[in-house]
Design a protein around this motif. Structure first.
Motif, PDB file in Angstrom:
ATOM      1  N   ASP A   9       0.839  -1.195   0.000  1.00  0.00           N
ATOM      2  CA  ASP A   9       0.000   0.000   0.000  1.00  0.00           C
ATOM      3  C   ASP A   9       0.876   1.247   0.000  1.00  0.00           C
ATOM      4  O   ASP A   9       1.796   1.365   0.816  1.00  0.00           O
ATOM      5  CB  ASP A   9      -0.908   0.025   1.226  1.00  0.00           C
ATOM      6  CG  ASP A   9      -1.904  -1.122   1.231  1.00  0.00           C
ATOM      7  OD1 ASP A   9      -2.139  -1.706   0.159  1.00  0.00           O
ATOM      8  OD2 ASP A   9      -2.434  -1.437   2.307  1.00  0.00           O
ATOM      9  N   ILE A  10       0.580   2.159  -0.916  1.00  0.00           N
ATOM     10  CA  ILE A  10       1.329   3.408  -1.015  1.00  0.00           C
ATOM     11  C   ILE A  10       0.335   4.559  -0.885  1.00  0.00           C
ATOM     12  O   ILE A  10      -0.584   4.673  -1.692  1.00  0.00           O
ATOM     13  CB  ILE A  10       2.073   3.508  -2.354  1.00  0.00           C
ATOM     14  CG1 ILE A  10       2.971   2.293  -2.545  1.00  0.00           C
ATOM     15  CG2 ILE A  10       2.871   4.803  -2.427  1.00  0.00           C
ATOM     16  CD1 ILE A  10       3.561   2.193  -3.932  1.00  0.00           C
ATOM     17  N   PRO A  11       0.522   5.404   0.113  1.00  0.00           N
ATOM     18  CA  PRO A  11      -0.380   6.554   0.263  1.00  0.00           C
ATOM     19  C   PRO A  11      -0.289   7.489  -0.951  1.00  0.00           C
ATOM     20  O   PRO A  11       0.783   7.652  -1.546  1.00  0.00           O
ATOM     21  CB  PRO A  11       0.138   7.258   1.516  1.00  0.00           C
ATOM     22  CG  PRO A  11       0.897   6.209   2.263  1.00  0.00           C
ATOM     23  CD  PRO A  11       1.475   5.318   1.209  1.00  0.00           C
ATOM     24  N   ARG A  67      -8.470   4.565   3.006  1.00  0.00           N
ATOM     25  CA  ARG A  67      -7.109   4.788   3.507  1.00  0.00           C
ATOM     26  C   ARG A  67      -6.296   5.704   2.596  1.00  0.00           C
ATOM     27  O   ARG A  67      -5.169   6.047   2.924  1.00  0.00           O
ATOM     28  CB  ARG A  67      -6.408   3.439   3.665  1.00  0.00           C
ATOM     29  CG  ARG A  67      -7.064   2.590   4.740  1.00  0.00           C
ATOM     30  CD  ARG A  67      -6.465   1.212   4.899  1.00  0.00           C
ATOM     31  NE  ARG A  67      -5.023   1.253   4.995  1.00  0.00           N
ATOM     32  CZ  ARG A  67      -4.228   0.334   4.459  1.00  0.00           C
ATOM     33  NH1 ARG A  67      -4.741  -0.687   3.794  1.00  0.00           N
ATOM     34  NH2 ARG A  67      -2.924   0.417   4.587  1.00  0.00           N
ATOM     35  N   THR A  69      -4.901   5.009  -0.339  1.00  0.00           N
ATOM     36  CA  THR A  69      -3.701   4.311  -0.785  1.00  0.00           C
ATOM     37  C   THR A  69      -3.950   3.639  -2.144  1.00  0.00           C
ATOM     38  O   THR A  69      -5.099   3.403  -2.533  1.00  0.00           O
ATOM     39  CB  THR A  69      -3.246   3.233   0.209  1.00  0.00           C
ATOM     40  OG1 THR A  69      -4.296   2.265   0.353  1.00  0.00           O
ATOM     41  CG2 THR A  69      -2.902   3.826   1.559  1.00  0.00           C
ATOM     42  N   THR A  71      -2.325   0.203  -4.412  1.00  0.00           N
ATOM     43  CA  THR A  71      -1.485  -0.982  -4.412  1.00  0.00           C
ATOM     44  C   THR A  71      -1.263  -1.377  -5.859  1.00  0.00           C
ATOM     45  O   THR A  71      -2.220  -1.675  -6.580  1.00  0.00           O
ATOM     46  CB  THR A  71      -2.160  -2.138  -3.649  1.00  0.00           C
ATOM     47  OG1 THR A  71      -2.479  -1.692  -2.326  1.00  0.00           O
ATOM     48  CG2 THR A  71      -1.243  -3.346  -3.570  1.00  0.00           C
TER      49      THR A  71
END
Length: 73
Positions: A9-11, A67, A69, A71
């Motif tokens: 997961d990358i914000p 969130r 994010t 992916t």
């Protein structure tokens, strides 16, 4: 975007930070994006969102709107 790690997961803010720090933005990229509404939002951010939307449409990235994010798969 292709240099981002996969399967984690990358914000959204991290993605935007990487693009901004890449050194690849031109003066035109920094101009306000006003295509959809008057805003001070820079063009490059709109382009990044467009790329993410296309990748999501092609099932190459998953978005978690709660969130904030992405992916990459």
């Amino acid at each position: 975007v292709s240099a981002l790690p996969k399967n984690c997961d990358i914000p959204v803010e991290d993605i935007l930070d990487r693009v901004q720090k890449s050194g690849l933005l031109s003066a035109a990229d920094l101009e306000p994006h006003t295509q959809s509404r008057p805003t001070s939002y820079p063009r490059w951010k709109a382009r990044v969102q467009g790329v993410l939307w296309e990748l999501k449409k092609k099932n190459r990235v998953f978005h978690d709107p709660i969130r904030h994010t992405y992916t990459f798969v």
